[in-house]
Design an enzyme around this catalytic site. Structure first.
Site, PDB file in Angstrom:
ATOM      1  N   GLU A 508       0.935  -1.069  -0.078  1.00 12.57           N
ATOM      2  CA  GLU A 508       0.134  -0.047   0.046  1.00 12.57           C
ATOM      3  C   GLU A 508       0.861   1.139   0.020  1.00 12.57           C
ATOM      4  O   GLU A 508       0.460   2.254   0.857  1.00 12.57           O
ATOM      5  CB  GLU A 508      -0.888  -0.118   1.302  1.00 12.57           C
ATOM      6  CG  GLU A 508      -1.929  -1.105   0.843  1.00 12.57           C
ATOM      7  CD  GLU A 508      -3.224  -0.669   2.003  1.00 12.57           C
ATOM      8  OE1 GLU A 508      -3.321   0.138   2.715  1.00 12.57           O
ATOM      9  OE2 GLU A 508      -4.156  -1.510   1.870  1.00 12.57           O
TER      10      GLU A 508
HETATM   11  C1  LIG Z   1       3.577  -9.373   0.459  1.00  9.44           C
HETATM   12  C2  LIG Z   1       3.106  -8.550  -0.602  1.00  9.44           C
HETATM   13  C3  LIG Z   1       1.673  -8.454  -0.884  1.00  9.44           C
HETATM   14  C4  LIG Z   1       1.201  -7.455  -2.081  1.00  9.44           C
HETATM   15  N1  LIG Z   1       0.052  -7.527  -2.134  1.00  9.44           N
HETATM   16  C5  LIG Z   1      -0.471  -6.855  -3.245  1.00  9.44           C
HETATM   17  C6  LIG Z   1      -1.717  -7.039  -3.871  1.00  9.44           C
HETATM   18  O1  LIG Z   1      -2.379  -7.682  -3.338  1.00  9.44           O
HETATM   19  N2  LIG Z   1      -1.961  -6.263  -5.105  1.00  9.44           N
HETATM   20  C7  LIG Z   1      -1.106  -5.340  -5.686  1.00  9.44           C
HETATM   21  O2  LIG Z   1      -1.457  -4.940  -6.510  1.00  9.44           O
HETATM   22  N3  LIG Z   1       0.089  -5.589  -5.292  1.00  9.44           N
HETATM   23  C8  LIG Z   1       0.382  -5.927  -4.086  1.00  9.44           C
HETATM   24  N4  LIG Z   1       1.865  -5.781  -3.689  1.00  9.44           N
HETATM   25  C9  LIG Z   1       2.825  -4.790  -4.048  1.00  9.44           C
HETATM   26  C10 LIG Z   1       3.172  -3.618  -3.548  1.00  9.44           C
HETATM   27  O3  LIG Z   1       2.057  -2.741  -3.473  1.00  9.44           O
HETATM   28  C11 LIG Z   1       4.330  -3.255  -3.950  1.00  9.44           C
HETATM   29  O4  LIG Z   1       5.287  -4.224  -3.692  1.00  9.44           O
HETATM   30  C12 LIG Z   1       4.911  -1.838  -3.806  1.00  9.44           C
HETATM   31  O5  LIG Z   1       4.041  -0.918  -4.240  1.00  9.44           O
HETATM   32  C13 LIG Z   1       6.266  -1.616  -4.094  1.00  9.44           C
HETATM   33  O6  LIG Z   1       6.731  -1.997  -5.191  1.00  9.44           O
HETATM   34  P1  LIG Z   1       7.961  -2.792  -5.552  1.00  9.44           P
HETATM   35  O7  LIG Z   1       8.069  -3.879  -4.560  1.00  9.44           O
HETATM   36  O8  LIG Z   1       8.046  -2.941  -6.653  1.00  9.44           O
HETATM   37  O9  LIG Z   1       9.165  -1.663  -5.165  1.00  9.44           O
HETATM   38  P2  LIG Z   1       9.742  -0.619  -6.033  1.00  9.44           P
HETATM   39  O10 LIG Z   1       8.638   0.209  -6.573  1.00  9.44           O
HETATM   40  O11 LIG Z   1      10.909  -1.059  -6.702  1.00  9.44           O
HETATM   41  O12 LIG Z   1      10.095   0.322  -4.716  1.00  9.44           O
HETATM   42  C14 LIG Z   1      11.761   0.094  -4.357  1.00  9.44           C
HETATM   43  C15 LIG Z   1      12.121   1.098  -2.997  1.00  9.44           C
HETATM   44  O13 LIG Z   1      12.104   2.402  -3.827  1.00  9.44           O
HETATM   45  C16 LIG Z   1      11.206   3.015  -3.012  1.00  9.44           C
HETATM   46  N5  LIG Z   1      10.680   4.083  -4.128  1.00  9.44           N
HETATM   47  C17 LIG Z   1      10.260   3.896  -5.363  1.00  9.44           C
HETATM   48  N6  LIG Z   1       9.852   5.131  -5.956  1.00  9.44           N
HETATM   49  C18 LIG Z   1      10.182   6.079  -5.266  1.00  9.44           C
HETATM   50  C19 LIG Z   1      10.053   7.501  -5.122  1.00  9.44           C
HETATM   51  N7  LIG Z   1       9.727   8.046  -6.462  1.00  9.44           N
HETATM   52  N8  LIG Z   1      10.531   8.287  -4.223  1.00  9.44           N
HETATM   53  C20 LIG Z   1      11.012   7.638  -3.216  1.00  9.44           C
HETATM   54  N9  LIG Z   1      11.048   6.472  -2.997  1.00  9.44           N
HETATM   55  C21 LIG Z   1      10.722   5.615  -3.946  1.00  9.44           C
HETATM   56  C22 LIG Z   1      10.097   2.335  -2.403  1.00  9.44           C
HETATM   57  O14 LIG Z   1       9.671   3.003  -1.376  1.00  9.44           O
HETATM   58  C23 LIG Z   1      10.831   1.231  -2.091  1.00  9.44           C
HETATM   59  O15 LIG Z   1      11.673   1.449  -0.952  1.00  9.44           O
HETATM   60  C24 LIG Z   1       1.928  -6.741  -2.495  1.00  9.44           C
HETATM   61  C25 LIG Z   1       3.524  -6.892  -2.231  1.00  9.44           C
HETATM   62  C26 LIG Z   1       4.199  -7.733  -1.268  1.00  9.44           C
HETATM   63  C27 LIG Z   1       5.519  -7.566  -1.026  1.00  9.44           C
END
Ligand SMILES: Cc1cc2nc3c(=O)[nH]c(=O)nc-3n(C[C@H](O)[C@H](O)[C@H](O)COP(=O)(O)OP(=O)(O)OC[C@H]3O[C@@H](n4cnc5c(N)ncnc54)[C@H](O)[C@@H]3O)c2cc1C
Length: 834
Positions: A508
């Site tokens: 989220e």
């Molecule tokens: C267990 C689990 C359950 C989930 N369930 C769902 C679900 O039901 N449905 C769904 O759609 N998604 C789901 N997700 C996805 C979740 O919402 C994403 O993992 C999350 O949005 C972050 O994306 P990413 O993991 O690709 O990280 P990335 O986007 O690669 O981010 C990596 C890091 O960079 C930081 N970052 C990225 N962009 C910026 C910026 N512009 N400024 C500052 N910091 C930044 C982030 O804060 C993070 O620390 C789930 C994820 C997990 C791990």
């Protein structure tokens, strides 16, 4: 001397005009009056030499310019028009997806903090925590029953999935449809009730909480309830409420995580055949991952971008993000295998599809809602983010405190309960504060949502602050438990939360993004009284209309900035003594005054940051992150005061409130100081420092004695401890690891006097406490303790031995089943990779 009087009068006049947001003409009159007094010589009896010279001339030129600016046409030509062009260049450009995020949700008490003059009546108008009789009965009935059914180790280790009986129970009792209205077969519970139910389950098992949380947060249920067509509501909502459908929500993909709006998942509008009929529909290709409940889902809520190349819908080619309901068994839908997120047992996995045709009426809300997906998601997120993760983070902080304080009282080293050692008192005091603050903010925010608010900025604060605080509590709890927390097994009550914690931090809106981008950068636009209106004016395609709108807002913005400058300086010079306090703030007046003062400083620094950094704000994330922290501390302290008042200001809680207030104000100060010290423009940095810290940084963290007092409150059973940990599941079963803690804790405290006698005898060498001796029997024989005391001590020793024991296993028992021969442990999770 007479000059000094004049200077004092001028300064007082400037403060009065500035703080009262006087119009420009009042400044001109005041300035002219001061010039006249100075030049007339009324103070000396004869005109002053300087007043007759170039300085006097310059003063009148300035007065004339200011007077000219009071005339609307001159002001427009000389000032507003050029500024409008300049601001157009420097203000952040708001993209369509950002606009949807900004327009979604509501502005609430966050705007009061941005204003620098919070209206306390708005805080107090938020209702206290209230549940209907039905909600109370559900919390104490089926929710407790579900908690009792949970065996965390079986779920997390043995089965690595949620047992069928838990799923069945949750479905039968309507846990999956708490937010679905009664009309559609759901429980129709308030957000406050949902939050408390989720929290109670989370205090027992993060895995079980997840399977209940997802259908009740940003998932198809909420989207259908709010935006679905009548047919979709009739068909899906009762099925979701009864658990006949298991939903998941698919937004994230391999290339679109935090930047979800740039997804490559696509749908083309075209004619196709569905159930033997030719219909207008969408041909979809997508690749999603991390989808919670995905592997078990029967109904996939899918987000994708829609293009209408043949303009079949008559609204142009690029229609934007759209959300549809796709049954998991629809031809072409591929549901992948499972991810193992932090070893969690809740289902989570990828799904994908290529050229899958769906009819247009599977779009949530039907054809009319094609392209409205991002707005729908943002609107739901603004409310959902206030409830789901804050509930589990508040419950987590509370149960960690309850269990760890019990353990810290039971576990002894150096003949002392470890909780009584100063080194451990520090983390315990932090845990007390986090439990109080998280619950205060959870309760107040859930009440806001319950009365219809969708607080977008506050929900971001809640998401990152409560989960970060729970993470700190977890680390503290682990440290306090030593090896007992590290060694996993059926008796370990920390590991489930410890493993799940990174999930809460990531989902989220991952915390770094939520802190450094969403809370302040978007928050400033949303909660600032004028900024968004200025941005909208600057982005108006009609230049004339934009300029007129800009002019209307700009004058107010300038007087707002001037007022904050004088207001911050005044309240910081007077240590907040004149800060506004609401009625009946007995015992909290000082904190209200300091909150008022800090809000003034925040409003000034936030306003200047936005004005100076403009479009660069999004990339200055160390600045925006600190400002987000500062804003958060103000909000959380306001919630603490509100909770204390709603609870009837219990005497026992006043030290905890003071602890939270002092530490919160100090953290606020450090966040603001960090912002100012690192602000890229030297003159602005200087101005901010002058107004916010004219006498230096005065707040200090809570003193040691206060932390000590708060820890004392949780090292013995009592109403303060119970209030601090209210609403979580508390077991009284000694065969349950946390129930065993409860039972042992009570008995250990009861046996304290006897234990002291025994310890003294051991120290004196009268009794030997080594393996192979009956030291309690010896002490009783020597008359050191009575027979009753001996009985109690024996009981406590037996229980304590169980509390401090850790599990051990046969090596074959702990070998992961997926490493057994023949199992293909492929790691690839996406269709693309496969
Ligand atoms: C267990 C689990 C359950 C989930 N369930 C769902 C679900 O039901 N449905 C769904 O759609 N998604 C789901 N997700 C996805 C979740 O919402 C994403 O993992 C999350 O949005 C972050 O994306 P990413 O993991 O690709 O990280 P990335 O986007 O690669 O981010 C990596 C890091 O960079 C930081 N970052 C990225 N962009 C910026 C910026 N512009 N400024 C500052 N910091 C930044 C982030 O804060 C993070 O620390 C789930 C994820 C997990 C791990």
């Amino acid at each position: 001397m007479p000059e000094l009087v004049l200077i004092v009068l001028c300064v007082a006049g400037a403060f009065a005009l500035g703080m009262r947001r006087a119009p420009l003409w009042a400044w001109v009159l005041g300035f002219a009056a001061a010039m006249l007094i100075w030049q007339s010589g009324a103070l000396h009896g004869q005109p002053h030499a300087l007043a007759q010279g170039w300085l006097g001339m310059a003063g009148w030129v300035l007065a004339a310019i200011l007077a000219a600016l009071c005339v609307p046409t001159i002001r427009r030509g000389l000032l507003v028009q050029p500024l409008f062009q300049l601001v157009k260049r420097i203000l952040p450009r708001v993209s369509e997806t950002e606009r949807a995020a900004l327009d979604a949700g509501t502005v609430g008490f966050d705007a009061e903090l941005f204003s620098g003059q919070p209206d306390w009546s708005k805080l107090r108008a938020v209702p206290p925590i209230t549940l209907t009789e039905e909600e109370k009965a559900f919390l104490d009935g089926p929710t407790n029953e579900l908690c009792r059914m949970v065996n965390d180790w079986t779920i997390r280790h043995n089965e690595k999935e949620i047992p069928a009986e838990i799923w069945d129970f949750a479905k039968q009792h309507g846990f999956l449809g708490m937010l679905i209205s009664k009309e559609h077969g759901g429980l129709g519970f308030s957000p406050q009730a949902q939050s408390l139910i989720l929290g109670r389950i989370a205090s027992r098992s993060p895995d079980v909480c997840t399977i209940v949380m997802v259908p009740n947060s940003l998932g198809p249920g909420e989207l259908i309830e709010k935006y679905g067509t009548p047919e979709q509501k009739e068909h899906y909502l009762p099925r979701l409420a009864q658990g006949l459908e298991v939903p998941c929500f698919s937004l994230t993909g391999p290339t679109s995580g935090s930047d979800a709006a740039t997804m490559r998942d696509v749908g083309y509008v075209e004619r196709g055949t569905h159930e033997g009929r030719e219909v207008v529909g969408i041909r979809l290709s997508w690749d999603k991952r991390y989808i919670t409940l995905g592997p078990n889902a029967t109904l996939v809520g899918l987000a994708f971008r829609v293009f209408d190349p043949d303009n079949l819908l008559g609204k142009g080619e690029d229609r934007g993000i759209t959300v549809a309901l796709v049954p998991a068994d629809h031809p072409g839908v591929e549901i992948g295998r499972r991810h193992l997120p932090s070893g969690g047992a809740f289902p989570n996995g990828p799904n994908w599809g290529r050229d899958v045709f769906i009819p247009i009426d599977w779009v949530i809300g039907g054809e009319a809602m094609v392209g409205q997906g991002w707005r729908m998601l943002m609107e739901c997120l603004a409310a959902g983010r206030s409830i789901s993760l804050p509930s589990s983070a508040a419950a987590g902080a509370k149960s960690l405190l309850r269990n760890t304080s019990a353990y810290a009282r039971i576990r002894k080293q150096f003949d002392l309960p470890i909780g009584r050692m100063e080194g451990l008192e520090e983390p315990l005091a932090r845990m007390v504060e986090n439990a109080y603050v998280n619950e205060a903010a959870r309760g107040v925010t859930a009440s806001m949502v319950s009365r219809g608010e969708k607080p977008s900025v506050i929900s971001a604060i809640m998401k990152y602050q409560t989960t970060e605080r729970m993470r700190r509590s977890l680390n503290d709890a682990m440290d306090l438990h030593g090896g007992r927390g590290v060694c996993d097994g059926p008796s370990n009550y920390l590991q489930a939360a410890y493993q799940a914690m990174p999930v809460a931090i990531t989902v989220e809106g991952a915390n770094i993004l939520t802190r450094s981008l969403i809370t302040f950068a978007q928050g400033a636009l949303r909660s600032h009284p004028y900024l968004y209106k200025e941005v909208q004016a600057c982005q108006d395609a009609d230049d004339e209309r934009g300029l007129a709108a800009f002019e209307r807002v700009f004058a107010d913005h300038v007087s707002f900035t001037v007022s904050n400058l004088f207001g911050a300086l005044f309240h910081n010079l007077t240590s907040g003594w004149f800060g506004r306090v609401p009625d009946k703030a007995y015992g909290t007046a000082e904190w209200y005054r300091q909150l008022w003062r800090s809000s003034r400083s925040f409003a000034l620094v936030a306003d200047l940051s936005v004005a100076v950094l403009g479009g660069g704000l999004k990339t200055k994330q160390k600045i925006t992150g600190r400002l987000a922290d500062a804003l958060s501390e103000l909000y959380l302290l306001a919630c603490v005061l509100k909770r204390y008042e709603d609870d009837g200001k219990p005497v026992g809680d006043r030290h905890i409130v003071a602890l939270a207030a002092r530490n919160g104000l100090w953290r606020f100060q450090e966040a603001l100081r960090g912002t100012i010290d690192n602000f890229p423009s030297l003159p602005v940095r200087w101005l901010m420092r002058l107004a916010a810290f004219p006498l230096g940084a005065r707040y200090k963290p809570a003193p040691d004695w206060l932390g000590h007092k708060c820890v004392e409150l949780v090292l013995a059973p009592g109403e303060v401890r119970d209030r601090l940990t209210r609403y979580i599941y508390v077991s009284d079963n000694p065969d349950d690891p946390t129930g065993l803690l409860e039972v042992t804790f009570t008995k250990a405290v009861a046996a304290e006097a006897a234990e002291k006698k025994l310890d003294r005898a051991v120290r004196q060498g009268r009794v030997h406490r080594v393996h192979g001796t009956d030291w309690i029997g010896e002490a009783a024989k020597l008359g050191v303790i009575s027979d009753d005391e001996a009985r109690l001590l024996r009981e406590v020793e037996a229980l304590t031995a169980r509390v401090i024991a850790v599990d051990h296993f046969d090596p074959a028992e702990v070998k992961p089943h997926y490493l057994t021969p023949g199992h293909n442990a492929r790691a690839m999770q996406s269709a693309a990779a496969e």
